[in-house]
Design a protein around this motif. Structure first.
Motif, PDB file in Angstrom:
ATOM      1  N   ARG A 108       5.178  -3.778   1.737  1.00 44.96           N
ATOM      2  CA  ARG A 108       5.521  -2.362   1.604  1.00 44.96           C
ATOM      3  C   ARG A 108       5.356  -1.584   2.904  1.00 44.96           C
ATOM      4  NH1 ARG A 108       1.206   1.563  -0.156  1.00 44.96           N
ATOM      5  NH2 ARG A 108      -0.799   0.598   0.350  1.00 44.96           N
ATOM      6  N   ASP A 130       5.979   4.963  -3.030  1.00 47.75           N
ATOM      7  CA  ASP A 130       5.689   5.365  -4.408  1.00 47.75           C
ATOM      8  C   ASP A 130       6.438   4.519  -5.435  1.00 47.75           C
ATOM      9  OD1 ASP A 130       4.032   7.314  -3.455  1.00 47.75           O
ATOM     10  OD2 ASP A 130       5.504   8.930  -3.592  1.00 47.75           O
ATOM     11  N   SER A 177      -4.323  -5.202   2.163  1.00 43.28           N
ATOM     12  CA  SER A 177      -5.118  -4.126   1.585  1.00 43.28           C
ATOM     13  C   SER A 177      -5.468  -4.437   0.135  1.00 43.28           C
ATOM     14  CB  SER A 177      -4.342  -2.807   1.637  1.00 43.28           C
ATOM     15  OG  SER A 177      -3.223  -2.857   0.758  1.00 43.28           O
ATOM     16  N   TYR A 179      -4.697  -2.477  -2.274  1.00 40.98           N
ATOM     17  CA  TYR A 179      -3.546  -2.063  -3.086  1.00 40.98           C
ATOM     18  C   TYR A 179      -2.659  -3.248  -3.427  1.00 40.98           C
ATOM     19  CZ  TYR A 179       0.948   0.081  -4.250  1.00 40.98           C
ATOM     20  OH  TYR A 179       2.135   0.415  -4.858  1.00 40.98           O
ATOM     21  N   SER A 180      -2.274  -4.003  -2.420  1.00 46.33           N
ATOM     22  CA  SER A 180      -1.368  -5.131  -2.639  1.00 46.33           C
ATOM     23  C   SER A 180      -2.034  -6.220  -3.467  1.00 46.33           C
ATOM     24  CB  SER A 180      -0.886  -5.703  -1.300  1.00 46.33           C
ATOM     25  OG  SER A 180      -1.984  -6.085  -0.492  1.00 46.33           O
ATOM     26  N   GLN A 182      -4.358  -5.786  -5.807  1.00 46.89           N
ATOM     27  CA  GLN A 182      -4.379  -5.305  -7.189  1.00 46.89           C
ATOM     28  C   GLN A 182      -3.009  -5.442  -7.837  1.00 46.89           C
ATOM     29  OE1 GLN A 182      -7.175  -3.671  -8.727  1.00 46.89           O
ATOM     30  NE2 GLN A 182      -6.054  -3.523 -10.664  1.00 46.89           N
ATOM     31  N   LEU A 183      -1.966  -5.023  -7.122  1.00 53.01           N
ATOM     32  CA  LEU A 183      -0.612  -5.060  -7.680  1.00 53.01           C
ATOM     33  C   LEU A 183      -0.159  -6.487  -7.936  1.00 53.01           C
ATOM     34  CD1 LEU A 183       1.936  -3.532  -8.517  1.00 53.01           C
ATOM     35  CD2 LEU A 183       2.693  -3.635  -6.128  1.00 53.01           C
ATOM     36  N   TYR A 209      -7.738  -9.634  -6.251  1.00 49.02           N
ATOM     37  CA  TYR A 209      -6.525 -10.212  -6.819  1.00 49.02           C
ATOM     38  C   TYR A 209      -6.859 -11.117  -8.003  1.00 49.02           C
ATOM     39  CZ  TYR A 209      -2.812 -13.727  -7.238  1.00 49.02           C
ATOM     40  OH  TYR A 209      -1.862 -14.605  -7.727  1.00 49.02           O
TER      41      TYR A 209
END
Length: 340
Positions: A108, A130, A177, A179-180, A182-183, A209
């Protein structure tokens, strides 16, 4: 011992044209294929004279056509720069041409400066971050034979990346990070951590993760890869010399200077010394074959991953062929032999 893969940024040296750098990458990919490495991925960066990897799908087509068995993928496509449908169609066509050999790693980050990123998005004010989770899910579905259904008014349209998909490219999520991590876990996708430039936070991200992982039809258990910068030579001293041009490039980048074409080893050695770069290089694996193999195995064990992706960052000596990167090829050969 961990399986080995390759991440290639296609560096451009001062003795190379872009065409030379591409020729060197094709030779490096053939070397990885001959050694039995698992996959060969190309990065996405823009408007950088030192890097030629601007368009992963085009490069993937070149590499897949020049090799026999190695998986070929993106490391990664920076999805905010592109339409998910366009990326899905590119990747699906490659999978149709090379069944079972195509990966698509998604990131991203913009992979560029703000102006270039703005132009890539055709002037849109949104940076695409977003909508990234939805875009990943859409692209993933478009690559599957069932595709997706799109409601337009009172009608529903069936949409898929190829008219008749019989196999699907493997989708990976990339990041450096939480964020990545978790996603990737929530979407049930395999995850690649950019240890090669983050250098820290790797254990925490991979642990997150695994905690967040939700099994999917394609991936019942978590699957991870870590990327490491690696230079291997017959002697530790030579490996340190070969690592210097890339270390100086990283210093220029971190200090806000222009990232120009990569110096040759002799020019890097003759240049004025830079400040200590331990913070930049402490996560790199640089040394003779036995040392490098030991460090690769230790890193894979610490992270609990059975595959490590190496970014071979060895520089080149003056007087060599511009269309080859012999020290990068030798890094792969020596490391593969030491891990065998």
């Amino acid at each position: 011992m961990p399986a080995l893969s390759v991440l290639d940024l296609i560096p451009v040296r001062t003795d190379q044209t872009t065409g030379d750098a591409l020729a060197a990458t094709l030779s490096l990919a053939r070397t990885a294929d001959e050694l039995g490495l698992v996959r060969y991925w190309l990065a996405e960066h823009h408007n950088m004279p030192a890097v030629a990897s601007t368009n992963p799908p085009v490069l993937m087509a070149m590499i897949a056509a020049a090799t026999q068995r190695i998986r070929v993928g993106s490391g990664g496509v920076m999805l905010p720069n592109h339409s998910p449908l366009v990326v899905a169609e590119q990747v699906a066509l490659l999978e149709a041409a090379h069944p079972g050999r195509i990966d698509v790693g998604l990131g991203r980050a913009p992979g560029s400066d703000p102006v270039t990123g703005h132009l890539l998005r055709r002037g849109q004010t949104s940076d695409g971050v977003d909508t990234f989770p939805d875009d990943v899910a859409t692209l993933h579905s478009l690559l599957r034979p069932a595709g997706v259904q799109v409601a337009v008014g009172a009608r529903t349209y069936d949409l898929r990346a190829t008219p008749v998909a019989t196999t699907a490219a493997q989708v990976w999520l990339l990041g450096s990070s939480m964020y990545s991590a978790q996603l990737a876990g929530e979407l049930g996708l395999p995850y690649v951590f950019a240890h090669h430039f983050a250098g820290r936070g790797t254990h925490e991200a991979i642990a997150l993760y695994r905690r967040a992982f939700v099994p999917s039809d394609e991936l019942p258990e978590p699957r991870t890869i870590a990327v490491a910068n690696v230079v291997v030579a017959e002697s530790a001293d030579e490996a340190e010399r070969l690592a210097l041009p890339n270390a100086r490039s990283m210093w220029r980048l971190r200090s806000g200077q222009s990232l120009t074409a990569q110096e040759l080893v002799e020019d890097a050695e003759a240049a004025p010394p830079t400040p200590p770069m331990d913070e930049l290089t402490q996560s790199w694996i640089v040394g003779d074959p036995q040392h490098a193999a030991t460090e690769v195995a230790r890193l894979a064990e610490r992270l609990g991953t059975d595959e490590l992706m190496v970014s071979p960052i060895a520089g080149a000596h003056r007087g060599g062929r511009p269309d080859r990167s012999p020290a990068r090829e030798e890094t792969l050969r020596l490391l593969a032999a030491a891990l065998a």
